[in-house]
Motif scaffolding. Structure first.
Motif, PDB file in Angstrom:
ATOM      1  N   HIS A  17      22.942  81.625  -6.148  1.00  0.00           N
ATOM      2  CA  HIS A  17      21.509  81.318  -6.166  1.00  0.00           C
ATOM      3  C   HIS A  17      21.352  79.914  -5.584  1.00  0.00           C
ATOM      4  O   HIS A  17      21.986  78.969  -6.076  1.00  0.00           O
ATOM      5  N   HIS A  18      20.519  79.773  -4.580  1.00  0.00           N
ATOM      6  CA  HIS A  18      20.304  78.459  -3.971  1.00  0.00           C
ATOM      7  C   HIS A  18      19.082  77.742  -4.529  1.00  0.00           C
ATOM      8  O   HIS A  18      18.924  76.546  -4.291  1.00  0.00           O
ATOM      9  N   ARG A  19      18.237  78.445  -5.272  1.00  0.00           N
ATOM     10  CA  ARG A  19      17.003  77.834  -5.788  1.00  0.00           C
ATOM     11  C   ARG A  19      16.943  77.721  -7.299  1.00  0.00           C
ATOM     12  O   ARG A  19      16.084  77.018  -7.824  1.00  0.00           O
ATOM     13  N   ASP A  20      17.776  78.474  -8.011  1.00  0.00           N
ATOM     14  CA  ASP A  20      17.613  78.514  -9.468  1.00  0.00           C
ATOM     15  C   ASP A  20      18.947  78.471 -10.200  1.00  0.00           C
ATOM     16  O   ASP A  20      19.986  78.807  -9.655  1.00  0.00           O
ATOM     17  N   ASP A  21      18.865  77.991 -11.425  1.00  0.00           N
ATOM     18  CA  ASP A  21      19.993  77.967 -12.353  1.00  0.00           C
ATOM     19  C   ASP A  21      19.803  79.120 -13.335  1.00  0.00           C
ATOM     20  O   ASP A  21      18.673  79.483 -13.662  1.00  0.00           O
ATOM     21  N   GLU A  22      20.923  79.676 -13.819  1.00  0.00           N
ATOM     22  CA  GLU A  22      20.873  80.776 -14.781  1.00  0.00           C
ATOM     23  C   GLU A  22      21.670  80.414 -16.023  1.00  0.00           C
ATOM     24  O   GLU A  22      22.667  79.706 -15.935  1.00  0.00           O
ATOM     25  N   ALA A  23      21.241  80.960 -17.138  1.00  0.00           N
ATOM     26  CA  ALA A  23      22.008  80.849 -18.374  1.00  0.00           C
ATOM     27  C   ALA A  23      21.889  82.172 -19.117  1.00  0.00           C
ATOM     28  O   ALA A  23      20.831  82.812 -19.099  1.00  0.00           O
ATOM     29  N   PHE A  24      22.982  82.585 -19.758  1.00  0.00           N
ATOM     30  CA  PHE A  24      23.024  83.823 -20.533  1.00  0.00           C
ATOM     31  C   PHE A  24      23.508  83.528 -21.944  1.00  0.00           C
ATOM     32  O   PHE A  24      24.467  82.766 -22.132  1.00  0.00           O
ATOM     33  N   LEU A  47      23.997  88.642 -27.162  1.00  0.00           N
ATOM     34  CA  LEU A  47      23.667  89.105 -28.508  1.00  0.00           C
ATOM     35  C   LEU A  47      24.620  90.201 -28.974  1.00  0.00           C
ATOM     36  O   LEU A  47      24.991  90.253 -30.141  1.00  0.00           O
ATOM     37  N   GLU A  48      24.989  91.100 -28.047  1.00  0.00           N
ATOM     38  CA  GLU A  48      25.874  92.230 -28.360  1.00  0.00           C
ATOM     39  C   GLU A  48      26.755  92.506 -27.148  1.00  0.00           C
ATOM     40  O   GLU A  48      26.352  92.276 -26.017  1.00  0.00           O
ATOM     41  N   GLY A  49      27.932  93.040 -27.396  1.00  0.00           N
ATOM     42  CA  GLY A  49      28.822  93.441 -26.320  1.00  0.00           C
ATOM     43  C   GLY A  49      29.744  92.319 -25.871  1.00  0.00           C
ATOM     44  O   GLY A  49      29.862  91.284 -26.522  1.00  0.00           O
ATOM     45  N   GLN A  50      30.394  92.556 -24.741  1.00  0.00           N
ATOM     46  CA  GLN A  50      31.346  91.581 -24.210  1.00  0.00           C
ATOM     47  C   GLN A  50      31.306  91.622 -22.684  1.00  0.00           C
ATOM     48  O   GLN A  50      31.104  92.688 -22.085  1.00  0.00           O
ATOM     49  N   MET A  51      31.497  90.451 -22.074  1.00  0.00           N
ATOM     50  CA  MET A  51      31.563  90.391 -20.626  1.00  0.00           C
ATOM     51  C   MET A  51      32.489  89.277 -20.170  1.00  0.00           C
ATOM     52  O   MET A  51      32.711  88.312 -20.900  1.00  0.00           O
ATOM     53  N   ARG A  52      33.047  89.485 -18.990  1.00  0.00           N
ATOM     54  CA  ARG A  52      33.830  88.451 -18.318  1.00  0.00           C
ATOM     55  C   ARG A  52      32.937  87.832 -17.271  1.00  0.00           C
ATOM     56  O   ARG A  52      32.195  88.538 -16.577  1.00  0.00           O
ATOM     57  N   VAL A  53      32.996  86.522 -17.144  1.00  0.00           N
ATOM     58  CA  VAL A  53      32.137  85.783 -16.225  1.00  0.00           C
ATOM     59  C   VAL A  53      33.005  84.968 -15.292  1.00  0.00           C
ATOM     60  O   VAL A  53      33.982  84.348 -15.720  1.00  0.00           O
ATOM     61  N   ALA A  54      32.631  84.956 -14.010  1.00  0.00           N
ATOM     62  CA  ALA A  54      33.273  84.107 -13.012  1.00  0.00           C
ATOM     63  C   ALA A  54      32.210  83.186 -12.444  1.00  0.00           C
ATOM     64  O   ALA A  54      31.125  83.633 -12.064  1.00  0.00           O
ATOM     65  N   CYS A  55      32.519  81.894 -12.412  1.00  0.00           N
ATOM     66  CA  CYS A  55      31.609  80.885 -11.860  1.00  0.00           C
ATOM     67  C   CYS A  55      32.476  79.937 -11.049  1.00  0.00           C
ATOM     68  O   CYS A  55      33.268  79.177 -11.627  1.00  0.00           O
ATOM     69  N   ASP A 115      23.874  77.061  -6.482  1.00  0.00           N
ATOM     70  CA  ASP A 115      24.828  76.729  -5.423  1.00  0.00           C
ATOM     71  C   ASP A 115      26.295  76.914  -5.805  1.00  0.00           C
ATOM     72  O   ASP A 115      27.175  76.458  -5.069  1.00  0.00           O
ATOM     73  N   VAL A 116      26.563  77.560  -6.945  1.00  0.00           N
ATOM     74  CA  VAL A 116      27.936  77.885  -7.329  1.00  0.00           C
ATOM     75  C   VAL A 116      28.039  79.413  -7.395  1.00  0.00           C
ATOM     76  O   VAL A 116      27.328  80.043  -8.184  1.00  0.00           O
ATOM     77  N   ARG A 175      15.239  86.591   0.449  1.00  0.00           N
ATOM     78  CA  ARG A 175      13.862  86.090   0.251  1.00  0.00           C
ATOM     79  C   ARG A 175      13.732  85.228  -0.998  1.00  0.00           C
ATOM     80  O   ARG A 175      12.863  84.373  -1.077  1.00  0.00           O
ATOM     81  N   TYR A 176      14.587  85.484  -1.987  1.00  0.00           N
ATOM     82  CA  TYR A 176      14.522  84.733  -3.244  1.00  0.00           C
ATOM     83  C   TYR A 176      15.565  83.619  -3.321  1.00  0.00           C
ATOM     84  O   TYR A 176      15.786  83.043  -4.383  1.00  0.00           O
ATOM     85  N   GLY A 177      16.216  83.323  -2.214  1.00  0.00           N
ATOM     86  CA  GLY A 177      17.201  82.246  -2.208  1.00  0.00           C
ATOM     87  C   GLY A 177      18.534  82.626  -2.801  1.00  0.00           C
ATOM     88  O   GLY A 177      19.306  81.761  -3.198  1.00  0.00           O
ATOM     89  N   HIS A 178      18.838  83.930  -2.865  1.00  0.00           N
ATOM     90  CA  HIS A 178      20.121  84.415  -3.358  1.00  0.00           C
ATOM     91  C   HIS A 178      20.926  84.899  -2.157  1.00  0.00           C
ATOM     92  O   HIS A 178      20.368  85.503  -1.242  1.00  0.00           O
TER      93      HIS A 178
END
Length: 159
Positions: free
Chosen positions: A51-58, A61-69, A87-88, A143-146
């Motif tokens: 994402h070039h325009r926005d930051d994200e945070a998660f 609440l339930e379940g499991q996930m692997r994240v790569a940043c 930008d990451v 169009r959304y900077g992604h």
């Protein structure tokens, strides 16, 4: 649905419910930031993207996930939190699901992205799985900077 800049309250089921890819997104706020409740099935993994325009945070609440940043990797379970700065490059894969979590994207705008690619949820729960239109996903993302960089960086998502 409009969000009142003078303030508003939503109950548990309030918000705009959208089936986006194979997920269910409920848009709770979209003004200074986007706030969503989301659910995704086990195995769901968005492409490696940035994402070039926005930051994200998660917040999970339930379940499991692997994240790569970038070069970093984490496994999250209930109560886990991850911040993904603009930008990451990043992605995730749901490894125990379905997963349910909260997402903040700042500034707002991500809700337009999911509205454009998604459709109103027809009932509670997740949509039937479908293959994404990768050309459309790349076009709308731009169009959304992604920027779509490639497949998810997790061996279990390889086809």
């Amino acid at each position: 649905m409009s969000f009142d800049p003078q303030g508003y309250a939503l109950d548990r089921d309030g918000g705009r419910h959208v089936w986006f890819l194979d997920t269910r997104m409920t848009v709770k706020a979209a003004d200074a930031f986007a706030f969503l409740e989301w659910t995704a099935p086990e195995g769901f993994a968005p492409p490696w993207h940035v994402h070039h325009r926005d930051d994200e945070a998660f917040y999970l609440l339930e379940g499991q996930m692997r994240v790569a940043c970038g070069q970093r990797r984490w496994t999250l379970g209930p109560g886990g939190f991850v911040y993904l700065p603009r930008d990451v490059p990043h992605s995730f894969v749901v490894t125990g699901g379905p997963v349910r979590g909260l997402q903040i994207t700042s500034p707002a705008g991500f809700e337009g992205f999911i509205d454009e690619l998604g459709r109103p949820a027809e009932h509670d729960g997740l949509p039937d799985p479908t293959e994404p239109d990768l050309a459309l996903l790349a076009e709308v993302s731009a169009r959304y900077g992604h920027e779509i960089l490639g497949p998810p960086p997790f061996p279990e998502t390889a086809h």
